[in-house]
Design a protein around this motif. Sequence first.
Motif, PDB file in Angstrom:
ATOM      1  N   GLU A  40       0.900  -1.170   0.123  1.00 57.47           N
ATOM      2  CA  GLU A  40       0.010  -0.012  -0.067  1.00 57.47           C
ATOM      3  C   GLU A  40       0.784   1.402   0.021  1.00 57.47           C
ATOM      4  OE1 GLU A  40      -0.564  -2.370   2.124  1.00 57.47           O
ATOM      5  OE2 GLU A  40      -2.392  -3.414   1.473  1.00 57.47           O
ATOM      6  N   ALA A  41       2.104   1.334   0.679  1.00 55.74           N
ATOM      7  CA  ALA A  41       2.910   2.344   0.922  1.00 55.74           C
ATOM      8  C   ALA A  41       3.478   2.635  -0.529  1.00 55.74           C
ATOM      9  CB  ALA A  41       3.770   2.297   1.944  1.00 55.74           C
ATOM     10  N   LEU A  42       3.975   1.421  -1.036  1.00 59.15           N
ATOM     11  CA  LEU A  42       4.544   1.593  -2.523  1.00 59.15           C
ATOM     12  C   LEU A  42       3.522   2.292  -3.553  1.00 59.15           C
ATOM     13  CD1 LEU A  42       6.675  -1.500  -3.031  1.00 59.15           C
ATOM     14  CD2 LEU A  42       7.376   0.815  -3.038  1.00 59.15           C
ATOM     15  N   ALA A  43       2.247   1.667  -3.256  1.00 62.01           N
ATOM     16  CA  ALA A  43       1.335   2.334  -4.386  1.00 62.01           C
ATOM     17  C   ALA A  43       0.969   3.906  -4.108  1.00 62.01           C
ATOM     18  CB  ALA A  43      -0.181   1.452  -4.198  1.00 62.01           C
ATOM     19  N   GLU A  44       0.917   4.156  -2.875  1.00 62.86           N
ATOM     20  CA  GLU A  44       0.771   5.429  -2.408  1.00 62.86           C
ATOM     21  C   GLU A  44       2.001   6.417  -3.111  1.00 62.86           C
ATOM     22  OE1 GLU A  44       0.758   7.918   1.672  1.00 62.86           O
ATOM     23  OE2 GLU A  44      -0.555   6.327   1.734  1.00 62.86           O
ATOM     24  N   LYS A  45       3.222   5.903  -3.082  1.00 62.75           N
ATOM     25  CA  LYS A  45       4.214   6.621  -3.545  1.00 62.75           C
ATOM     26  C   LYS A  45       4.409   6.853  -5.072  1.00 62.75           C
ATOM     27  CE  LYS A  45       6.733   7.807  -0.024  1.00 62.75           C
ATOM     28  NZ  LYS A  45       6.847   9.180   0.147  1.00 62.75           N
ATOM     29  N   GLU A  46       3.486   5.622  -5.797  1.00 64.07           N
ATOM     30  CA  GLU A  46       3.481   5.889  -7.293  1.00 64.07           C
ATOM     31  C   GLU A  46       2.557   6.721  -7.761  1.00 64.07           C
ATOM     32  OE1 GLU A  46       2.700   1.527  -8.004  1.00 64.07           O
ATOM     33  OE2 GLU A  46       4.549   1.013  -7.730  1.00 64.07           O
ATOM     34  N   GLN A  47       1.647   7.267  -6.973  1.00 64.77           N
ATOM     35  CA  GLN A  47       0.616   8.381  -7.403  1.00 64.77           C
ATOM     36  C   GLN A  47       1.219   9.486  -7.787  1.00 64.77           C
ATOM     37  OE1 GLN A  47      -2.256   8.945  -4.194  1.00 64.77           O
ATOM     38  NE2 GLN A  47      -3.297   6.885  -4.625  1.00 64.77           N
ATOM     39  N   CYS A  48       0.705  10.300  -8.696  1.00 65.89           N
ATOM     40  CA  CYS A  48       1.441  11.427  -9.493  1.00 65.89           C
ATOM     41  C   CYS A  48       1.189  12.330  -8.298  1.00 65.89           C
ATOM     42  CB  CYS A  48       0.952  11.766 -10.539  1.00 65.89           C
ATOM     43  SG  CYS A  48       1.237  10.575 -11.993  1.00 65.89           S
ATOM     44  N   PRO A  49       2.181  13.068  -7.843  1.00 67.69           N
ATOM     45  CA  PRO A  49       1.730  14.476  -6.974  1.00 67.69           C
ATOM     46  C   PRO A  49       0.987  15.403  -7.619  1.00 67.69           C
ATOM     47  CG  PRO A  49       4.030  14.660  -8.100  1.00 67.69           C
ATOM     48  CD  PRO A  49       3.253  13.469  -8.562  1.00 67.69           C
ATOM     49  N   VAL A  50       0.191  15.899  -6.666  1.00 69.25           N
ATOM     50  CA  VAL A  50      -0.791  17.066  -7.014  1.00 69.25           C
ATOM     51  C   VAL A  50      -0.200  18.243  -6.328  1.00 69.25           C
ATOM     52  CG1 VAL A  50      -3.061  17.901  -6.882  1.00 69.25           C
ATOM     53  CG2 VAL A  50      -2.846  15.534  -7.210  1.00 69.25           C
ATOM     54  N   PHE A  51      -0.036  19.531  -7.374  1.00 61.35           N
ATOM     55  CA  PHE A  51       0.465  20.677  -6.928  1.00 61.35           C
ATOM     56  C   PHE A  51      -0.966  21.292  -6.465  1.00 61.35           C
ATOM     57  CE2 PHE A  51       3.614  18.871  -9.312  1.00 61.35           C
ATOM     58  CZ  PHE A  51       4.703  18.810  -8.482  1.00 61.35           C
ATOM     59  N   LYS A  52      -0.591  22.252  -5.486  1.00 64.01           N
ATOM     60  CA  LYS A  52      -1.761  23.282  -5.106  1.00 64.01           C
ATOM     61  C   LYS A  52      -1.865  24.446  -6.121  1.00 64.01           C
ATOM     62  CE  LYS A  52      -2.926  26.396  -1.123  1.00 64.01           C
ATOM     63  NZ  LYS A  52      -2.075  26.761   0.107  1.00 64.01           N
ATOM     64  N   LYS A  53      -3.048  24.682  -6.278  1.00 61.27           N
ATOM     65  CA  LYS A  53      -3.518  25.677  -7.644  1.00 61.27           C
ATOM     66  C   LYS A  53      -3.327  26.918  -6.851  1.00 61.27           C
ATOM     67  CE  LYS A  53      -7.769  22.793  -8.606  1.00 61.27           C
ATOM     68  NZ  LYS A  53      -8.749  22.982  -8.583  1.00 61.27           N
ATOM     69  N   ASP A  54      -2.629  27.690  -8.043  1.00 62.94           N
ATOM     70  CA  ASP A  54      -2.538  29.228  -7.689  1.00 62.94           C
ATOM     71  C   ASP A  54      -3.884  30.077  -8.224  1.00 62.94           C
ATOM     72  OD1 ASP A  54      -0.080  29.276  -6.622  1.00 62.94           O
ATOM     73  OD2 ASP A  54       0.723  29.269  -8.641  1.00 62.94           O
ATOM     74  N   LEU A  55      -4.578  30.491  -7.089  1.00 62.16           N
ATOM     75  CA  LEU A  55      -5.931  31.189  -7.500  1.00 62.16           C
ATOM     76  C   LEU A  55      -5.598  32.521  -8.083  1.00 62.16           C
ATOM     77  CD1 LEU A  55      -8.005  30.282  -4.184  1.00 62.16           C
ATOM     78  CD2 LEU A  55      -7.837  28.967  -6.711  1.00 62.16           C
ATOM     79  N   SER A  56      -6.342  32.960  -8.732  1.00 59.43           N
ATOM     80  CA  SER A  56      -6.253  34.487  -9.405  1.00 59.43           C
ATOM     81  C   SER A  56      -6.591  35.350  -8.299  1.00 59.43           C
ATOM     82  CB  SER A  56      -7.189  34.603 -10.769  1.00 59.43           C
ATOM     83  OG  SER A  56      -8.413  34.595 -10.344  1.00 59.43           O
ATOM     84  N   ASP A  57      -6.073  36.732  -8.391  1.00 60.64           N
ATOM     85  CA  ASP A  57      -6.546  37.780  -7.355  1.00 60.64           C
ATOM     86  C   ASP A  57      -8.518  37.676  -7.574  1.00 60.64           C
ATOM     87  OD1 ASP A  57      -4.237  38.392  -7.014  1.00 60.64           O
ATOM     88  OD2 ASP A  57      -4.033  40.036  -8.349  1.00 60.64           O
ATOM     89  N   ASP A  58      -8.787  37.545  -8.560  1.00 58.97           N
ATOM     90  CA  ASP A  58     -10.344  37.568  -8.596  1.00 58.97           C
ATOM     91  C   ASP A  58     -10.929  36.397  -7.769  1.00 58.97           C
ATOM     92  OD1 ASP A  58     -10.557  39.977 -10.056  1.00 58.97           O
ATOM     93  OD2 ASP A  58     -10.875  39.085 -11.743  1.00 58.97           O
ATOM     94  N   GLN A  59     -10.566  35.384  -7.955  1.00 58.05           N
ATOM     95  CA  GLN A  59     -11.085  34.082  -7.034  1.00 58.05           C
ATOM     96  C   GLN A  59     -10.675  34.454  -5.761  1.00 58.05           C
ATOM     97  OE1 GLN A  59      -8.520  31.450  -9.622  1.00 58.05           O
ATOM     98  NE2 GLN A  59     -10.346  30.202 -10.248  1.00 58.05           N
ATOM     99  N   LYS A  60      -9.473  34.916  -5.322  1.00 57.82           N
ATOM    100  CA  LYS A  60      -9.062  35.042  -3.912  1.00 57.82           C
ATOM    101  C   LYS A  60     -10.149  36.142  -3.335  1.00 57.82           C
ATOM    102  CE  LYS A  60      -4.286  34.189  -4.278  1.00 57.82           C
ATOM    103  NZ  LYS A  60      -2.873  35.001  -4.226  1.00 57.82           N
ATOM    104  N   GLU A  61     -10.429  37.276  -4.103  1.00 53.68           N
ATOM    105  CA  GLU A  61     -11.403  38.100  -3.482  1.00 53.68           C
ATOM    106  C   GLU A  61     -12.751  37.515  -3.585  1.00 53.68           C
ATOM    107  OE1 GLU A  61     -13.238  42.105  -5.459  1.00 53.68           O
ATOM    108  OE2 GLU A  61     -11.147  41.958  -5.535  1.00 53.68           O
ATOM    109  N   TRP A  62     -13.250  36.622  -4.542  1.00 55.01           N
ATOM    110  CA  TRP A  62     -14.532  36.179  -4.321  1.00 55.01           C
ATOM    111  C   TRP A  62     -14.760  35.180  -2.995  1.00 55.01           C
ATOM    112  CZ3 TRP A  62     -16.083  31.036  -4.528  1.00 55.01           C
ATOM    113  CH2 TRP A  62     -17.371  30.892  -4.595  1.00 55.01           C
ATOM    114  N   LEU A  63     -13.482  34.208  -2.722  1.00 54.39           N
ATOM    115  CA  LEU A  63     -13.487  33.438  -1.746  1.00 54.39           C
ATOM    116  C   LEU A  63     -13.540  34.244  -0.405  1.00 54.39           C
ATOM    117  CD1 LEU A  63     -10.957  30.576  -2.795  1.00 54.39           C
ATOM    118  CD2 LEU A  63     -13.199  30.390  -2.225  1.00 54.39           C
ATOM    119  N   ASP A  64     -12.890  35.447  -0.364  1.00 50.48           N
ATOM    120  CA  ASP A  64     -12.847  36.217   0.791  1.00 50.48           C
ATOM    121  C   ASP A  64     -13.979  36.727   1.284  1.00 50.48           C
ATOM    122  OD1 ASP A  64     -11.364  37.550   2.887  1.00 50.48           O
ATOM    123  OD2 ASP A  64     -11.544  39.516   1.876  1.00 50.48           O
TER     124      ASP A  64
END
Length: 122
Positions: A40-64
């Motif tokens: 299971e640990a090997l299978a977990e390491k084999e998964q492709c990493p997901v990177f955090k999305k950079d939100l636009s200023d408009d998206q950040k303002e809307w979320l805020d």
Amino acid sequence: MNETGRSEDTALDKQTRPHMDVSIRAKQFLPFDALNGFREALAEKEQCPVFKKDLSDDQKEWLDRILRQIRKTDMIEVEYFHSGEYLHISGTVSQIDKQKKVLKIGETEIPFENISGLEYDL
């Protein structure tokens, strides 16, 4: 005993031992997993990493703006980044700490900076 030092009883032993079922016998030769959880640990390491999305200023303002309107006991659905993956949770807001910038749904604490999407009925 015979000339090789073996007992003559081996032929007799074969006759008195019960016959082993083929399916049970085959289990002796199955692969052995000596380390529990290793596959299971090997299978977990084999998964492709997901990177955090950079939100636009408009998206950040809307979320805020939405986060400022949310109150305790409101029903919401949140998409957020946690430990290399995006998760979704929906439920009742149990706490919203605007000083610490943390939203809590049930027992799940979500930092504002990790929120990438919100569904909230005004």
